[in-house]
Design a protein around this motif. Structure first.
Motif, PDB file in Angstrom:
ATOM      1  N   GLU A 103     -30.399 -32.335 -44.444  1.00 11.96           N
ATOM      2  CA  GLU A 103     -29.941 -33.551 -45.106  1.00 11.96           C
ATOM      3  C   GLU A 103     -30.358 -33.533 -46.567  1.00 11.96           C
ATOM      4  OE1 GLU A 103     -30.071 -37.019 -41.654  1.00 11.96           O
ATOM      5  OE2 GLU A 103     -31.488 -37.100 -43.317  1.00 11.96           O
ATOM      6  N   VAL A 153     -27.210 -39.339 -49.925  1.00 13.50           N
ATOM      7  CA  VAL A 153     -26.382 -40.187 -49.077  1.00 13.50           C
ATOM      8  C   VAL A 153     -24.954 -40.206 -49.622  1.00 13.50           C
ATOM      9  CG1 VAL A 153     -28.270 -41.671 -48.286  1.00 13.50           C
ATOM     10  CG2 VAL A 153     -27.050 -42.249 -50.381  1.00 13.50           C
ATOM     11  N   LYS A 207     -24.754 -43.271 -45.823  1.00 10.12           N
ATOM     12  CA  LYS A 207     -25.136 -42.409 -44.699  1.00 10.12           C
ATOM     13  C   LYS A 207     -25.634 -41.072 -45.249  1.00 10.12           C
ATOM     14  CE  LYS A 207     -22.780 -42.657 -40.922  1.00 10.12           C
ATOM     15  NZ  LYS A 207     -21.736 -42.590 -39.893  1.00 10.12           N
ATOM     16  N   PRO A 208     -26.650 -40.500 -44.606  1.00  8.09           N
ATOM     17  CA  PRO A 208     -27.170 -39.202 -45.075  1.00  8.09           C
ATOM     18  C   PRO A 208     -26.082 -38.122 -45.057  1.00  8.09           C
ATOM     19  CG  PRO A 208     -28.605 -40.150 -43.395  1.00  8.09           C
ATOM     20  CD  PRO A 208     -27.357 -40.984 -43.430  1.00  8.09           C
TER      21      PRO A 208
END
Length: 99
Positions: free
Chosen positions: A43, A46, A51-52
């Protein structure tokens, strides 16, 4: 496979999971735990909805879907960094520290 993945499929044939993992680590992507041991998930940042942003890689080079997942990862990196698919492939392969 989707058309954009197929169009770049040949370019990822020489990529190895370890090299992609090393490239991601060097570019400050963070490995996160995943319940499936066949997957490695990274990750960084965002998206527009908060959202990641994730990159999912296979844990080994010999899985059937390895080329597909590597192509998807390179496609995403290409978009995020605003450089060509081939430039990402070259950058990953140019890393002399990857095994």
């Amino acid at each position: 496979m989707t058309p954009e993945v197929l169009s770049n499929y040949a370019q990822v044939q020489e990529l190895r999971v370890a090299k992609v993992v090393n490239y991601l680590q060097q570019n400050h992507w963070i490995a996160i735990s995943h319940p499936n041991p066949r997957l490695i998930v990274f990750e960084k940042g965002v998206d527009d909805r908060g959202k990641p942003i994730q990159i999912v890689l296979p844990s080994q080079d010999d899985y059937e879907d390895t080329p597909y997942l590597l192509t998807k990862a390179v496609n995403l990196l290409s978009v995020l960094q605003s450089v060509s698919f081939q430039n990402i492939v070259n950058a990953i392969n140019a890393d002399v520290h990857a095994s």
